[in-house]
Design a protein around this motif. Structure first.
Motif, PDB file in Angstrom:
ATOM      1  N   GLY A 282       0.801  -1.209   0.000  1.00  0.00           N
ATOM      2  CA  GLY A 282       0.000   0.000   0.000  1.00  0.00           C
ATOM      3  C   GLY A 282       0.837   1.263   0.000  1.00  0.00           C
ATOM      4  O   GLY A 282       0.523   2.231  -0.701  1.00  0.00           O
ATOM      5  N   VAL A 283       1.920   1.250   0.768  1.00  0.00           N
ATOM      6  CA  VAL A 283       2.815   2.416   0.815  1.00  0.00           C
ATOM      7  C   VAL A 283       3.431   2.672  -0.550  1.00  0.00           C
ATOM      8  O   VAL A 283       3.461   3.814  -1.044  1.00  0.00           O
ATOM      9  CB  VAL A 283       3.916   2.204   1.876  1.00  0.00           C
ATOM     10  CG1 VAL A 283       4.989   3.278   1.756  1.00  0.00           C
ATOM     11  CG2 VAL A 283       3.323   2.222   3.282  1.00  0.00           C
ATOM     12  N   LEU A 284       3.942   1.614  -1.189  1.00  0.00           N
ATOM     13  CA  LEU A 284       4.584   1.758  -2.494  1.00  0.00           C
ATOM     14  C   LEU A 284       3.584   2.213  -3.555  1.00  0.00           C
ATOM     15  O   LEU A 284       3.876   3.100  -4.357  1.00  0.00           O
ATOM     16  CB  LEU A 284       5.224   0.429  -2.906  1.00  0.00           C
ATOM     17  CG  LEU A 284       6.396  -0.045  -2.042  1.00  0.00           C
ATOM     18  CD1 LEU A 284       6.803  -1.464  -2.416  1.00  0.00           C
ATOM     19  CD2 LEU A 284       7.590   0.893  -2.174  1.00  0.00           C
ATOM     20  N   ILE A 285       2.397   1.601  -3.550  1.00  0.00           N
ATOM     21  CA  ILE A 285       1.376   1.971  -4.539  1.00  0.00           C
ATOM     22  C   ILE A 285       0.925   3.409  -4.337  1.00  0.00           C
ATOM     23  O   ILE A 285       0.768   4.167  -5.304  1.00  0.00           O
ATOM     24  CB  ILE A 285       0.174   1.009  -4.449  1.00  0.00           C
ATOM     25  CG1 ILE A 285       0.577  -0.400  -4.889  1.00  0.00           C
ATOM     26  CG2 ILE A 285      -0.975   1.508  -5.330  1.00  0.00           C
ATOM     27  CD1 ILE A 285      -0.490  -1.447  -4.645  1.00  0.00           C
ATOM     28  N   THR A 286       0.728   3.807  -3.094  1.00  0.00           N
ATOM     29  CA  THR A 286       0.273   5.169  -2.796  1.00  0.00           C
ATOM     30  C   THR A 286       1.275   6.203  -3.300  1.00  0.00           C
ATOM     31  O   THR A 286       0.882   7.230  -3.882  1.00  0.00           O
ATOM     32  CB  THR A 286       0.042   5.349  -1.282  1.00  0.00           C
ATOM     33  OG1 THR A 286      -0.981   4.438  -0.853  1.00  0.00           O
ATOM     34  CG2 THR A 286      -0.381   6.773  -0.961  1.00  0.00           C
ATOM     35  N   ARG A 287       2.552   5.931  -3.102  1.00  0.00           N
ATOM     36  CA  ARG A 287       3.570   6.869  -3.605  1.00  0.00           C
ATOM     37  C   ARG A 287       3.491   6.999  -5.126  1.00  0.00           C
ATOM     38  O   ARG A 287       3.596   8.101  -5.685  1.00  0.00           O
ATOM     39  CB  ARG A 287       4.967   6.388  -3.196  1.00  0.00           C
ATOM     40  CG  ARG A 287       5.265   6.547  -1.713  1.00  0.00           C
ATOM     41  CD  ARG A 287       6.610   5.951  -1.367  1.00  0.00           C
ATOM     42  NE  ARG A 287       6.867   6.025   0.063  1.00  0.00           N
ATOM     43  CZ  ARG A 287       7.857   5.374   0.675  1.00  0.00           C
ATOM     44  NH1 ARG A 287       8.675   4.603  -0.028  1.00  0.00           N
ATOM     45  NH2 ARG A 287       8.022   5.492   1.975  1.00  0.00           N
ATOM     46  N   LEU A 288       3.297   5.867  -5.794  1.00  0.00           N
ATOM     47  CA  LEU A 288       3.236   5.879  -7.252  1.00  0.00           C
ATOM     48  C   LEU A 288       1.958   6.558  -7.739  1.00  0.00           C
ATOM     49  O   LEU A 288       1.993   7.377  -8.667  1.00  0.00           O
ATOM     50  CB  LEU A 288       3.303   4.428  -7.769  1.00  0.00           C
ATOM     51  CG  LEU A 288       3.776   4.215  -9.204  1.00  0.00           C
ATOM     52  CD1 LEU A 288       5.066   4.948  -9.491  1.00  0.00           C
ATOM     53  CD2 LEU A 288       3.936   2.720  -9.479  1.00  0.00           C
ATOM     54  N   VAL A 289       0.846   6.254  -7.108  1.00  0.00           N
ATOM     55  CA  VAL A 289      -0.434   6.870  -7.473  1.00  0.00           C
ATOM     56  C   VAL A 289      -0.397   8.379  -7.246  1.00  0.00           C
ATOM     57  O   VAL A 289      -0.860   9.163  -8.084  1.00  0.00           O
ATOM     58  CB  VAL A 289      -1.595   6.217  -6.683  1.00  0.00           C
ATOM     59  CG1 VAL A 289      -2.858   7.057  -6.779  1.00  0.00           C
ATOM     60  CG2 VAL A 289      -1.861   4.802  -7.196  1.00  0.00           C
ATOM     61  N   ASP A 290       0.155   8.785  -6.115  1.00  0.00           N
ATOM     62  CA  ASP A 290       0.267  10.222  -5.822  1.00  0.00           C
ATOM     63  C   ASP A 290       1.106  10.930  -6.877  1.00  0.00           C
ATOM     64  O   ASP A 290       0.801  12.060  -7.285  1.00  0.00           O
ATOM     65  CB  ASP A 290       0.879  10.441  -4.434  1.00  0.00           C
ATOM     66  CG  ASP A 290      -0.086  10.106  -3.310  1.00  0.00           C
ATOM     67  OD1 ASP A 290      -1.286   9.924  -3.600  1.00  0.00           O
ATOM     68  OD2 ASP A 290       0.359  10.004  -2.150  1.00  0.00           O
TER      69      ASP A 290
END
Length: 357
Positions: A282-290
């Motif tokens: 979730g942390v990695l995906i959130t950074r990429l999505v942001d």
């Protein structure tokens, strides 16, 4: 006789002139272009995107220097986020490799590095030279931390400590040399899906190699946007891949187009598939999505030429990458919530039982 160089030295103003006159690049602010080339190497900025924006050594008419510079910034911001994916995969893999080595062999370095536990060779990898390289990590008089601390203060260097100072490449090669029982134990932990042992091993080896190669491309400033690990793909089975990766991220239509197999998107998909912890994902995906949803500036003679959209196209990433990542993020978030509810229910049941003997 003195040789005449094919690529003679040029100062920064001359570089700007070459871009304008020989390569047809629109440069409305030559001073800005010159100052940019002082910071970013000419090769990285121009040759790095040659396949994307040049034909017959000429830039496309809709590309100007400002757009190229912002494209470079967007690319490197994207790479910086993806670099964290590889760190997580490497830590996870080394931890499992260390766990199996300690459990099946020993926590003493002379025992878990005994060549009797390994194949003599695996492809071009030979056991004796590789084990020698790994031993050299602690045999030197001043090893790196944390190996140094264990060498000074303890009577052994367990594998989970030593592997911290072993390169990702050598750790993968050690995995390749393991005999079947340990190989397959690691595979079963990291890929729990019901896949035949040999195919599971080939899949895991490919993922680790893909992640390492893509990470090296980022770390060493190599051409990233055209990254391909096709040469390391050993007859992957599409059905096995689809049983391993989340359906939110990869589709059969992608595989038929060979998207998500050897490229940057494969690095993203396989990394997220391999990482077992939903919070880390979730942390990695959130950074990429942001990053993908940020209001990144657009500078081009053509207002419709958006840097983020062009980047997805040139990097062979799905045009709906933001949607796929967001959908998968919602899925793993719902998994976390369900798990939390189960833990709360279990706690309440335990408390109720203890209050009513």
């Amino acid at each position: 006789m003195k040789q005449i160089p094919r690529k003679p030295f040029k100062d920064f103003d001359e570089m700007v002139s070459v871009l304008r006159t020989e390569h047809g690049l629109t440069i409305s602010l030559p001073d800005m272009a010159r100052d940019t080339l002082r910071i970013i190497p000419y090769y990285d900025l121009i040759n790095g995107y040659k396949e994307c924006f040049m034909h017959d050594e000429k830039f496309s008419s809709d590309i100007d220097f400002s757009f190229l510079y912002l494209f470079y910034i967007f690319d490197h911001g994207f790479q910086n986020i993806l670099f964290e994916f590889s760190n997580t995969v490497e830590d996870y893999f080394k931890n499992i490799l260390a766990h199996v080595s300690a459990e099946d062999f020993s926590i003493f370095e002379d025992e878990y590095l005994d060549k009797k536990h390994y194949r003599t060779k695996s492809g071009p990898i030979l056991a004796d030279p590789l084990l020698g390289k790994i031993r050299s990590v602690y045999e030197t008089s001043t090893p790196e931390e944390p190996t140094l601390h264990y060498k000074k203060c303890h009577n052994h260097i367990p594998p989970w400590i030593l592997l911290k100072n072993v390169t990702f490449s050598n750790a993968i090669n050690l995995f390749r040399l393991l005999k079947d029982p340990q190989r397959y134990k690691i595979c079963d932990i990291m890929i729990p899906q019901n896949i035949e042992p040999d195919q599971k091993y080939q899949l895991l080896l490919y993922i680790l190699t893909l992640v390492r190669k893509c990470r090296n491309s980022i770390a060493h400033g190599l051409k990233f946007i055209s990254f391909s690990a096709r040469r390391y793909c050993y007859h992957l089975n599409f059905t096995k891949i689809m049983s391993f990766v989340p359906h939110q991220l990869l589709r059969w239509s992608d595989l038929k187009r060979q998207q998500g197999l050897f490229d940057i998107y494969a690095y993203i998909v396989f990394s997220l598939s391999l990482i077992p912890n939903s919070i880390l994902k979730g942390v990695l995906i959130t950074r990429l999505v942001d990053y993908l949803s940020s209001d990144f500036p657009v500078s081009s003679p053509n207002p419709a030429l958006r840097i983020d959209a062009v980047y997805l196209e040139k990097a062979k990433l799905p045009s709906d990458l933001f949607y796929r990542l967001s959908e998968y993020n919602e899925f793993i978030l719902s998994e976390q919530i369900n798990l939390m509810h189960k833990e709360i229910a279990h706690y309440q049941k335990t408390q109720s039982a203890s209050n009513h003997p």
